[in-house]
Write a protein that holds these residues in place. Sequence first.
Motif, PDB file in Angstrom:
ATOM      1  N   THR A 145       0.836  -1.192   0.000  1.00 17.88           N
ATOM      2  CA  THR A 145       0.000   0.000   0.000  1.00 17.88           C
ATOM      3  C   THR A 145       0.874   1.246   0.000  1.00 17.88           C
ATOM      4  O   THR A 145       2.102   1.155   0.085  1.00 17.88           O
ATOM      5  CB  THR A 145      -0.939   0.001   1.246  1.00 17.88           C
ATOM      6  N   ASN A 146       0.242   2.411  -0.108  1.00 15.83           N
ATOM      7  CA  ASN A 146       0.957   3.687  -0.001  1.00 15.83           C
ATOM      8  C   ASN A 146       0.882   4.173   1.434  1.00 15.83           C
ATOM      9  O   ASN A 146      -0.214   4.354   1.970  1.00 15.83           O
ATOM     10  CB  ASN A 146       0.351   4.748  -0.921  1.00 15.83           C
ATOM     11  N   SER A 147       2.044   4.371   2.070  1.00 17.60           N
ATOM     12  CA  SER A 147       2.026   4.941   3.417  1.00 17.60           C
ATOM     13  C   SER A 147       1.932   6.460   3.342  1.00 17.60           C
ATOM     14  O   SER A 147       1.531   7.118   4.293  1.00 17.60           O
ATOM     15  CB  SER A 147       3.276   4.523   4.194  1.00 17.60           C
ATOM     16  N   SER A 148       2.297   7.023   2.179  1.00 14.07           N
ATOM     17  CA  SER A 148       2.130   8.462   1.910  1.00 14.07           C
ATOM     18  C   SER A 148       2.173   8.649   0.399  1.00 14.07           C
ATOM     19  O   SER A 148       2.317   7.679  -0.349  1.00 14.07           O
ATOM     20  CB  SER A 148       3.238   9.268   2.592  1.00 14.07           C
ATOM     21  N   SER A 149       2.060   9.886  -0.041  1.00 10.70           N
ATOM     22  CA  SER A 149       2.013  10.146  -1.483  1.00 10.70           C
ATOM     23  C   SER A 149       3.322   9.807  -2.183  1.00 10.70           C
ATOM     24  O   SER A 149       3.344   9.556  -3.388  1.00 10.70           O
ATOM     25  CB  SER A 149       1.659  11.615  -1.736  1.00 10.70           C
ATOM     26  N   ASN A 150       4.415   9.788  -1.439  1.00  9.03           N
ATOM     27  CA  ASN A 150       5.716   9.503  -2.076  1.00  9.03           C
ATOM     28  C   ASN A 150       6.431   8.311  -1.440  1.00  9.03           C
ATOM     29  O   ASN A 150       7.647   8.196  -1.515  1.00  9.03           O
ATOM     30  CB  ASN A 150       6.617  10.742  -2.036  1.00  9.03           C
ATOM     31  N   GLU A 151       5.657   7.431  -0.785  1.00  4.90           N
ATOM     32  CA  GLU A 151       6.271   6.299  -0.098  1.00  4.90           C
ATOM     33  C   GLU A 151       5.389   5.058  -0.209  1.00  4.90           C
ATOM     34  O   GLU A 151       4.182   5.115  -0.045  1.00  4.90           O
ATOM     35  CB  GLU A 151       6.473   6.655   1.384  1.00  4.90           C
ATOM     36  N   LEU A 152       6.058   3.935  -0.486  1.00  4.23           N
ATOM     37  CA  LEU A 152       5.382   2.643  -0.611  1.00  4.23           C
ATOM     38  C   LEU A 152       5.616   1.825   0.652  1.00  4.23           C
ATOM     39  O   LEU A 152       6.705   1.838   1.210  1.00  4.23           O
ATOM     40  CB  LEU A 152       5.961   1.901  -1.822  1.00  4.23           C
ATOM     41  N   SER A 153       4.588   1.110   1.100  1.00  3.76           N
ATOM     42  CA  SER A 153       4.721   0.284   2.298  1.00  3.76           C
ATOM     43  C   SER A 153       4.437  -1.173   1.959  1.00  3.76           C
ATOM     44  O   SER A 153       3.453  -1.481   1.279  1.00  3.76           O
ATOM     45  CB  SER A 153       3.737   0.760   3.378  1.00  3.76           C
ATOM     46  N   LEU A 154       5.317  -2.069   2.425  1.00  2.00           N
ATOM     47  CA  LEU A 154       5.094  -3.516   2.302  1.00  2.00           C
ATOM     48  C   LEU A 154       5.122  -4.099   3.708  1.00  2.00           C
ATOM     49  O   LEU A 154       6.124  -3.972   4.418  1.00  2.00           O
ATOM     50  CB  LEU A 154       6.178  -4.177   1.458  1.00  2.00           C
ATOM     51  N   GLN A 155       4.037  -4.744   4.106  1.00  2.00           N
ATOM     52  CA  GLN A 155       3.954  -5.330   5.444  1.00  2.00           C
ATOM     53  C   GLN A 155       3.893  -6.849   5.343  1.00  2.00           C
ATOM     54  O   GLN A 155       3.026  -7.396   4.659  1.00  2.00           O
ATOM     55  CB  GLN A 155       2.722  -4.806   6.185  1.00  2.00           C
ATOM     56  N   PHE A 156       4.817  -7.518   6.029  1.00  2.00           N
ATOM     57  CA  PHE A 156       4.871  -8.978   6.085  1.00  2.00           C
ATOM     58  C   PHE A 156       4.408  -9.387   7.490  1.00  2.00           C
ATOM     59  O   PHE A 156       5.154  -9.209   8.454  1.00  2.00           O
ATOM     60  CB  PHE A 156       6.295  -9.489   5.839  1.00  2.00           C
TER      61      PHE A 156
END
Length: 219
Positions: A145-156
């Motif tokens: 998902t997007n954690s912000s407009s300029n940052e991608l988040s991957l959660q395991f």
Amino acid sequence: MIKSEKLSIAGELAAGIAHEIRNPITSIKGFLQLMQSSEYEKEIYFDIMSSEINRIELILSELLMLAKPQATQTAPRDVTMILEDVVALMQPEAILKNVHIQVMAEIEQAVVDCEENQLKQVFINFIKNAIEAMPDGGVLNIIVTNSSSNELSLQFTDQGCGIPEELISKLGQPFYTTKEKGTGLGFMVSKRIIENHHGTVDIHSKLNEGTTIEVKLPI
């Protein structure tokens, strides 16, 4: 003071390397002596010696990855596609351990500037850790998902035994591991790769509930 601190850290790392490598070498020397003096079946000795040599190779290869500057040639890649390739690769091991891997991409495109093979290595490490944390099976949820407009988040997120809070801060130190046969270097290598991609790695865990590793990457 900085030079003194560097020497202190180098000394700690050298002591850790010596300790980690001395153990399997001692085993190999012991079995060689047994083989010289024993008339019993020796096949089991070969298996154990081979296993210990493999461990030395693993420690040295992971150390080299930390020490040697990685020449990175980055390019725009869809992280979800990279992740799906890794999940397909890890699926047989997951099935054997009764672990179901579920990937949920909450965004249409997850393109980041990266070195694809290095990110694959990180994802393999984190998925492998999650599978090993669930010896009785369970579900590994991976959310993109997007954690912000300029940052991608991957959660395991796994359903494993979790990590005590006081131990989480120690993860990432050389040769510190919660696994019986771990080296503690896999997480260090993964963290270094993400940091080289200008990203971050965070761990959240609850005992007997599970662990979430969150990777954030700039987009």
